[in-house]
Design an enzyme around this catalytic site. Structure first.
Site: not given
Ligand code: 4NP
Length: 157
Positions: A9, A15, A124
């Protein structure tokens, strides 16, 4: 054949850590020796534990992901893993762009598409409320169940 699966991800704190934990639990239940890891397309959270909400919701559903640490995907992962499951189409573009050969690019699959679900991308939950993490867990649980069945058929000895 023992296969190695990589879940991807953006941040590798919401995720894909949940997808890794869920898939590992299912693989253990079925007494398979397959390996599962996860990584992010970014290194924004490298070294961090999964998001507190992801840890809490996974734990409430019987999956412990607290030992995981975020890391960024590297092109070397293409040689290491048989299947690279991405959570959304933006992840897919980012990873496929790093592939050096067509064969490497073909190893990259949208998890929900491979699992033949109605949606293409795992939304997300990072910017939403905690209840969004339960919806993510439920979606990933169904997707991993279906993907594992298909992988077992595809990689049967
Ligand atoms: P992930 O979610 O891709 O599912 O781990 C996110 C975690 C952090 C961020 C964006 C999406 N961020 O902008 O820091």
């Amino acid at each position: 054949m023992d296969i190695k699966i990589l879940m991807i991800c953006l941040g590798n704190i919401c995720r894909s850590p949940m997808a890794e934990g869920i898939m590992k639990a299912k693989i253990k239940e079925q007494k398979l020796k397959w390996q599962v890891d996860s990584a992010g397309t970014s290194s924004w959270h490298a070294g961090d534990k999964p998001d507190k909400r992801a840890i809490a919701i996974s734990k409430a559903n019987g999956v412990d992901i607290s030992d995981q640490r975020s890391r960024a995907f590297t092109p070397a992962d293409f040689s290491e893993y048989n299947v690279i499951f991405v959570m959304d189409e933006s992840n897919q573009r980012d990873i496929v762009e790093m592939a050096l050969t067509e064969r490497q690019g073909k190893r990259v699959k949208l998890l929900l598409e491979y699992a033949e679900m109605d949606m293409k991308s795992v939304p997300d939950p990072f910017y939403g409320e905690e209840k969004g993490f339960q919806a993510t867990f439920d979606l990933l649980n169904e997707a991993c169940e279906k993907a594992l069945l298909k992988l077992k058929a595809e990689y049967a000895d």
